[in-house]
Design a protein around this motif. Sequence first.
Motif, PDB file in Angstrom:
ATOM      1  N   CYS A 194      51.814  14.776 -50.266  1.00 47.01           N
ATOM      2  CA  CYS A 194      52.964  15.548 -49.809  1.00 47.01           C
ATOM      3  C   CYS A 194      52.458  16.624 -48.850  1.00 47.01           C
ATOM      4  CB  CYS A 194      53.700  16.183 -50.982  1.00 47.01           C
ATOM      5  SG  CYS A 194      55.356  16.740 -50.561  1.00 47.01           S
ATOM      6  N   LEU A 195      53.213  16.874 -47.800  1.00 38.41           N
ATOM      7  CA  LEU A 195      52.800  17.880 -46.834  1.00 38.41           C
ATOM      8  C   LEU A 195      52.795  19.271 -47.453  1.00 38.41           C
ATOM      9  CD1 LEU A 195      51.895  18.305 -43.946  1.00 38.41           C
ATOM     10  CD2 LEU A 195      54.290  18.578 -43.298  1.00 38.41           C
ATOM     11  N   HIS A 196      53.791  19.568 -48.296  1.00 37.78           N
ATOM     12  CA  HIS A 196      53.865  20.861 -48.974  1.00 37.78           C
ATOM     13  C   HIS A 196      54.289  20.653 -50.425  1.00 37.78           C
ATOM     14  CE1 HIS A 196      53.505  23.172 -45.288  1.00 37.78           C
ATOM     15  NE2 HIS A 196      54.407  22.380 -44.744  1.00 37.78           N
ATOM     16  N   VAL A 197      53.508  21.143 -51.339  1.00 35.32           N
ATOM     17  CA  VAL A 197      53.887  21.262 -52.747  1.00 35.32           C
ATOM     18  C   VAL A 197      53.879  22.758 -53.002  1.00 35.32           C
ATOM     19  CG1 VAL A 197      53.247  20.777 -55.138  1.00 35.32           C
ATOM     20  CG2 VAL A 197      52.940  19.029 -53.393  1.00 35.32           C
ATOM     21  N   SER A 198      55.068  23.319 -53.255  1.00 30.70           N
ATOM     22  CA  SER A 198      55.184  24.769 -53.229  1.00 30.70           C
ATOM     23  C   SER A 198      56.196  25.281 -54.245  1.00 30.70           C
ATOM     24  CB  SER A 198      55.623  25.196 -51.824  1.00 30.70           C
ATOM     25  OG  SER A 198      55.798  26.588 -51.752  1.00 30.70           O
ATOM     26  N   SER A 199      56.102  26.587 -54.502  1.00 32.51           N
ATOM     27  CA  SER A 199      57.100  27.265 -55.323  1.00 32.51           C
ATOM     28  C   SER A 199      58.153  27.935 -54.441  1.00 32.51           C
ATOM     29  CB  SER A 199      56.431  28.316 -56.209  1.00 32.51           C
ATOM     30  OG  SER A 199      55.802  29.300 -55.403  1.00 32.51           O
ATOM     31  N   LEU A 200      58.025  27.795 -53.137  1.00 33.73           N
ATOM     32  CA  LEU A 200      58.956  28.407 -52.193  1.00 33.73           C
ATOM     33  C   LEU A 200      60.101  27.460 -51.855  1.00 33.73           C
ATOM     34  CD1 LEU A 200      56.330  29.964 -49.756  1.00 33.73           C
ATOM     35  CD2 LEU A 200      57.537  31.104 -51.622  1.00 33.73           C
ATOM     36  N   GLN A 201      61.298  28.022 -51.669  1.00 28.63           N
ATOM     37  CA  GLN A 201      62.467  27.197 -51.378  1.00 28.63           C
ATOM     38  C   GLN A 201      62.373  26.489 -50.037  1.00 28.63           C
ATOM     39  OE1 GLN A 201      65.941  29.685 -51.853  1.00 28.63           O
ATOM     40  NE2 GLN A 201      66.584  28.440 -53.575  1.00 28.63           N
ATOM     41  N   ARG A 202      61.750  27.094 -49.062  1.00 32.25           N
ATOM     42  CA  ARG A 202      61.687  26.465 -47.742  1.00 32.25           C
ATOM     43  C   ARG A 202      60.886  25.176 -47.754  1.00 32.25           C
ATOM     44  NH1 ARG A 202      58.119  31.081 -44.892  1.00 32.25           N
ATOM     45  NH2 ARG A 202      56.213  30.737 -46.061  1.00 32.25           N
ATOM     46  N   TYR A 203      60.088  24.947 -48.784  1.00 33.29           N
ATOM     47  CA  TYR A 203      59.326  23.707 -48.921  1.00 33.29           C
ATOM     48  C   TYR A 203      59.872  22.848 -50.064  1.00 33.29           C
ATOM     49  CZ  TYR A 203      55.964  26.076 -45.921  1.00 33.29           C
ATOM     50  OH  TYR A 203      55.367  26.734 -44.894  1.00 33.29           O
ATOM     51  N   SER A 204      61.129  22.986 -50.380  1.00 36.54           N
ATOM     52  CA  SER A 204      61.870  22.196 -51.376  1.00 36.54           C
ATOM     53  C   SER A 204      61.427  22.406 -52.825  1.00 36.54           C
ATOM     54  CB  SER A 204      61.862  20.708 -51.035  1.00 36.54           C
ATOM     55  OG  SER A 204      60.593  20.134 -51.216  1.00 36.54           O
ATOM     56  N   THR A 205      60.780  23.464 -53.144  1.00 38.74           N
ATOM     57  CA  THR A 205      60.488  23.946 -54.496  1.00 38.74           C
ATOM     58  C   THR A 205      60.126  22.840 -55.487  1.00 38.74           C
ATOM     59  OG1 THR A 205      62.161  25.620 -54.046  1.00 38.74           O
ATOM     60  CG2 THR A 205      61.285  25.552 -56.258  1.00 38.74           C
ATOM     61  N   LEU A 206      58.948  22.296 -55.367  1.00 39.19           N
ATOM     62  CA  LEU A 206      58.454  21.311 -56.327  1.00 39.19           C
ATOM     63  C   LEU A 206      57.767  21.972 -57.521  1.00 39.19           C
ATOM     64  CD1 LEU A 206      57.010  18.615 -53.901  1.00 39.19           C
ATOM     65  CD2 LEU A 206      59.150  18.527 -55.173  1.00 39.19           C
ATOM     66  N   LEU A 207      57.383  23.241 -57.378  1.00 37.67           N
ATOM     67  CA  LEU A 207      56.744  23.991 -58.463  1.00 37.67           C
ATOM     68  C   LEU A 207      57.720  25.058 -58.956  1.00 37.67           C
ATOM     69  CD1 LEU A 207      53.223  24.502 -56.852  1.00 37.67           C
ATOM     70  CD2 LEU A 207      53.898  22.772 -58.517  1.00 37.67           C
ATOM     71  N   LEU A 208      58.080  24.976 -60.225  1.00 42.58           N
ATOM     72  CA  LEU A 208      59.055  25.908 -60.804  1.00 42.58           C
ATOM     73  C   LEU A 208      58.352  26.859 -61.762  1.00 42.58           C
ATOM     74  CD1 LEU A 208      61.711  23.182 -61.645  1.00 42.58           C
ATOM     75  CD2 LEU A 208      61.679  24.691 -59.655  1.00 42.58           C
ATOM     76  N   PRO A 209      58.464  28.180 -61.565  1.00 43.61           N
ATOM     77  CA  PRO A 209      57.783  29.136 -62.448  1.00 43.61           C
ATOM     78  C   PRO A 209      58.304  29.027 -63.877  1.00 43.61           C
ATOM     79  CG  PRO A 209      58.995  30.276 -60.689  1.00 43.61           C
ATOM     80  CD  PRO A 209      59.236  28.824 -60.525  1.00 43.61           C
ATOM     81  N   SER A 210      57.390  28.974 -64.826  1.00 47.44           N
ATOM     82  CA  SER A 210      57.801  28.860 -66.226  1.00 47.44           C
ATOM     83  C   SER A 210      57.415  30.094 -67.043  1.00 47.44           C
ATOM     84  CB  SER A 210      57.202  27.607 -66.861  1.00 47.44           C
ATOM     85  OG  SER A 210      55.797  27.708 -66.897  1.00 47.44           O
ATOM     86  N   THR A 211      56.685  31.038 -66.465  1.00 40.89           N
ATOM     87  CA  THR A 211      56.327  32.276 -67.162  1.00 40.89           C
ATOM     88  C   THR A 211      56.684  33.471 -66.279  1.00 40.89           C
ATOM     89  OG1 THR A 211      54.085  32.333 -66.254  1.00 40.89           O
ATOM     90  CG2 THR A 211      54.380  31.160 -68.364  1.00 40.89           C
TER      91      THR A 211
END
Length: 179
Positions: free
Chosen positions: A63-80
């Motif tokens: 994947c070009l971007h795996v990120s917690s940021l919305q502009r990169y479609s948020t594949l990482l969701l904060p759990s803590t």
Amino acid sequence: MSFGDVEDLRGLSIRLALSNTFYESSGQWWFSVDSVSLMYNVSEEAVFNTSEVYAPASSSYHCLHVSSLQRYSTLLLPSTNHARRWAITFTDFQIQAFNVTSGRFSPVSDCATFLTPAILMGLVTSLILLLVLAYALHMVIHLKHIEHDDEHKEDIYFPQNIEESEHCCMESEAEKNIL
């Protein structure tokens, strides 16, 4: 890996939790990244749950971007709570969990979504062409109905050959002489 503006790289630890699951519907094993943990200076841990980071176990995931940021479609969701203070982005991310041979990645399973702009424009264009075709068929059917409207018009005599037309004209001159 490039860590950007992190000051002490020795204090940073990144852990990826992976799982391998067999799905009977596809008949093959799939691996997925379940979570990403960042440990900084052993005192602070930020855990991110992942969504949609998976591929067949026989291939790699890219994947070009795996990120917690919305502009990169948020594949990482904060759990803590610690994770909410972090913004993490992996660029040009590629991973293969199993079946690694000779230090090379297997064929890639890309993270592109189903409705990319190109696919969406293709669908819209197809819909427009389908509407134009339906309108054209409607007009052709309507033209056939116009041909049947000729029954209501006055009958006009058209001679079939030249002899009939001359005979027609002779009779009209003879009729004129009689009058």
